[in-house]
Design a protein around this motif. Structure first.
Motif, short mmCIF file in Angstrom:
data_model
loop_
_atom_site.label_atom_id
_atom_site.label_comp_id
_atom_site.label_asym_id
_atom_site.label_seq_id
_atom_site.Cartn_x
_atom_site.Cartn_y
_atom_site.Cartn_z
N HIS A 167 0.83 -1.21 0.00
CA HIS A 167 0.00 0.00 0.00
C HIS A 167 0.86 1.25 0.00
O HIS A 167 0.56 2.22 -0.71
CB HIS A 167 -0.94 0.01 1.21
CG HIS A 167 -2.12 -0.88 1.05
ND1 HIS A 167 -3.03 -0.74 0.02
CD2 HIS A 167 -2.55 -1.92 1.79
CE1 HIS A 167 -3.98 -1.65 0.13
NE2 HIS A 167 -3.70 -2.39 1.19
N MET A 168 1.93 1.24 0.76
CA MET A 168 2.82 2.40 0.82
C MET A 168 3.47 2.67 -0.54
O MET A 168 3.52 3.82 -0.99
CB MET A 168 3.88 2.16 1.89
CG MET A 168 3.31 2.12 3.30
SD MET A 168 4.43 1.42 4.52
CE MET A 168 5.71 2.64 4.56
N ALA A 169 3.95 1.62 -1.19
CA ALA A 169 4.60 1.78 -2.49
C ALA A 169 3.61 2.27 -3.54
O ALA A 169 3.93 3.17 -4.33
CB ALA A 169 5.24 0.45 -2.91
N VAL A 170 2.41 1.69 -3.56
CA VAL A 170 1.40 2.09 -4.54
C VAL A 170 0.94 3.53 -4.27
O VAL A 170 0.78 4.31 -5.21
CB VAL A 170 0.21 1.10 -4.53
CG1 VAL A 170 -0.94 1.62 -5.38
CG2 VAL A 170 0.65 -0.27 -5.01
N LEU A 187 0.92 7.98 4.12
CA LEU A 187 0.03 7.92 5.28
C LEU A 187 -1.41 7.67 4.83
O LEU A 187 -2.10 6.81 5.39
CB LEU A 187 0.11 9.22 6.08
CG LEU A 187 -0.85 9.32 7.27
CD1 LEU A 187 -0.51 8.28 8.32
CD2 LEU A 187 -0.81 10.72 7.86
N GLY A 188 -1.85 8.39 3.81
CA GLY A 188 -3.21 8.18 3.27
C GLY A 188 -3.42 6.77 2.77
O GLY A 188 -4.51 6.22 2.89
N SER A 189 -2.36 6.17 2.25
CA SER A 189 -2.48 4.81 1.71
C SER A 189 -2.67 3.77 2.82
O SER A 189 -3.09 2.65 2.55
CB SER A 189 -1.26 4.45 0.87
OG SER A 189 -0.13 4.19 1.69
N HIS A 234 -5.13 3.01 -1.88
CA HIS A 234 -5.40 1.85 -1.04
C HIS A 234 -6.62 1.08 -1.57
O HIS A 234 -6.58 -0.15 -1.68
CB HIS A 234 -5.65 2.29 0.41
CG HIS A 234 -5.84 1.15 1.35
ND1 HIS A 234 -4.88 0.78 2.25
CD2 HIS A 234 -6.87 0.28 1.53
CE1 HIS A 234 -5.31 -0.26 2.95
NE2 HIS A 234 -6.53 -0.57 2.53
N LEU A 235 -7.67 1.82 -1.89
CA LEU A 235 -8.88 1.17 -2.40
C LEU A 235 -8.62 0.51 -3.74
O LEU A 235 -9.11 -0.60 -4.00
CB LEU A 235 -10.03 2.16 -2.46
CG LEU A 235 -10.39 2.87 -1.15
CD1 LEU A 235 -11.65 3.69 -1.31
CD2 LEU A 235 -10.53 1.90 -0.01
N VAL A 270 -13.39 -4.42 -2.54
CA VAL A 270 -13.78 -3.31 -1.68
C VAL A 270 -15.28 -3.02 -1.83
O VAL A 270 -15.81 -3.07 -2.92
CB VAL A 270 -12.97 -2.03 -1.97
CG1 VAL A 270 -11.52 -2.19 -1.57
CG2 VAL A 270 -13.06 -1.62 -3.41
N PRO A 271 -15.94 -2.69 -0.71
CA PRO A 271 -17.37 -2.36 -0.75
C PRO A 271 -17.58 -0.87 -1.04
O PRO A 271 -17.97 -0.10 -0.16
CB PRO A 271 -17.84 -2.73 0.66
CG PRO A 271 -16.65 -2.42 1.52
CD PRO A 271 -15.45 -2.77 0.67
N LEU A 272 -17.31 -0.47 -2.26
CA LEU A 272 -17.38 0.95 -2.61
C LEU A 272 -18.74 1.57 -2.30
O LEU A 272 -18.82 2.75 -1.97
CB LEU A 272 -17.06 1.16 -4.08
CG LEU A 272 -15.60 1.04 -4.47
CD1 LEU A 272 -15.42 1.22 -5.97
CD2 LEU A 272 -14.75 2.06 -3.72
N LEU A 273 -19.79 0.79 -2.40
CA LEU A 273 -21.15 1.32 -2.18
C LEU A 273 -21.68 0.97 -0.79
O LEU A 273 -22.89 0.86 -0.60
CB LEU A 273 -22.08 0.80 -3.27
CG LEU A 273 -21.66 1.17 -4.70
CD1 LEU A 273 -22.60 0.54 -5.71
CD2 LEU A 273 -21.59 2.67 -4.87
N TRP A 274 -20.78 0.80 0.17
CA TRP A 274 -21.18 0.46 1.54
C TRP A 274 -22.29 1.40 1.98
O TRP A 274 -22.22 2.59 1.67
CB TRP A 274 -19.96 0.59 2.46
CG TRP A 274 -20.20 0.14 3.85
CD1 TRP A 274 -20.01 -1.10 4.35
CD2 TRP A 274 -20.70 0.93 4.93
NE1 TRP A 274 -20.34 -1.13 5.68
CE2 TRP A 274 -20.78 0.12 6.05
CE3 TRP A 274 -21.09 2.26 5.06
CZ2 TRP A 274 -21.23 0.57 7.28
CZ3 TRP A 274 -21.54 2.72 6.28
CH2 TRP A 274 -21.62 1.87 7.38
#
Length: 163
Positions: free
Chosen positions: A6-9, A36-38, A103-104, A114-118
């Motif tokens: 996640h950090m690298a991406v 940090l955001g990732s 991250h998503l 990922v549950p984008l429409l949670w």
């Protein structure tokens, strides 16, 4: 995906975004905020990096919605954007959101998706790799290579002077 992935991406996606928007791609503060955001969406998992740093939030959130719930949704992206917008224009808003989105994107490559429409339970997944697999490493390496390429390429489309 693993935290290091996640950090690298997150860093790679920030570099590409910065280049495309005319911002300095290697600004250490922006890169740090993107990283940090990732990691932030995993605050809903007490054993994650973010979860261990902020257990007071992570443990109740995990008990309430579980891992890859609301923090992995479009609702969380909207909430982050609104909170950052209320804070006023700031140089850290864009890299934080780009890191969060990265991250998503990365988690959508796994079978869990990922549950984008949670709170809708449907999960969006490209099912390209399993967490910790060699395929994950290859995909992350490709994204980092693309970020490195973008950092070094002139994307301004200005004619280069002839020598």
């Amino acid at each position: 995906m693993m935290a290091v992935s996640h950090m690298a991406v997150g860093a790679a996606l920030w570099v590409v975004t910065a280049r495309l928007t005319g911002l300095p791609p290697a600004d250490p503060q922006a890169l740090g905020v993107a990283v940090l955001g990732s990691l932030l969406p995993d605050i809903d998992h007490p054993q994650s990096w973010a979860g261990r740093k902020m257990r007071v939030i992570s443990v109740p959130l995990s008990a309430l919605v579980g891992h890859r719930g609301v923090t992995h949704s479009a609702l969380a992206i909207l909430a982050c954007g609104l909170l950052l917008g209320m804070a006023g224009p700031h140089a850290t808003a864009a890299p934080l959101l780009v890191g969060y989105l990265s991250h998503l994107l990365a988690d959508s490559l796994t079978p869990s998706g990922v549950p984008l429409l949670w709170p809708n339970r449907h999960r969006f997944s490209l099912n390209l790799c399993r967490t910790g697999s060699v395929t994950e490493i290859v995909l992350v390496a490709a994204m980092v290579a693309a970020g490195g390429w973008a950092a070094g390429v002139d994307l301004s489309h200005r004619p280069r002077p002839r020598l």
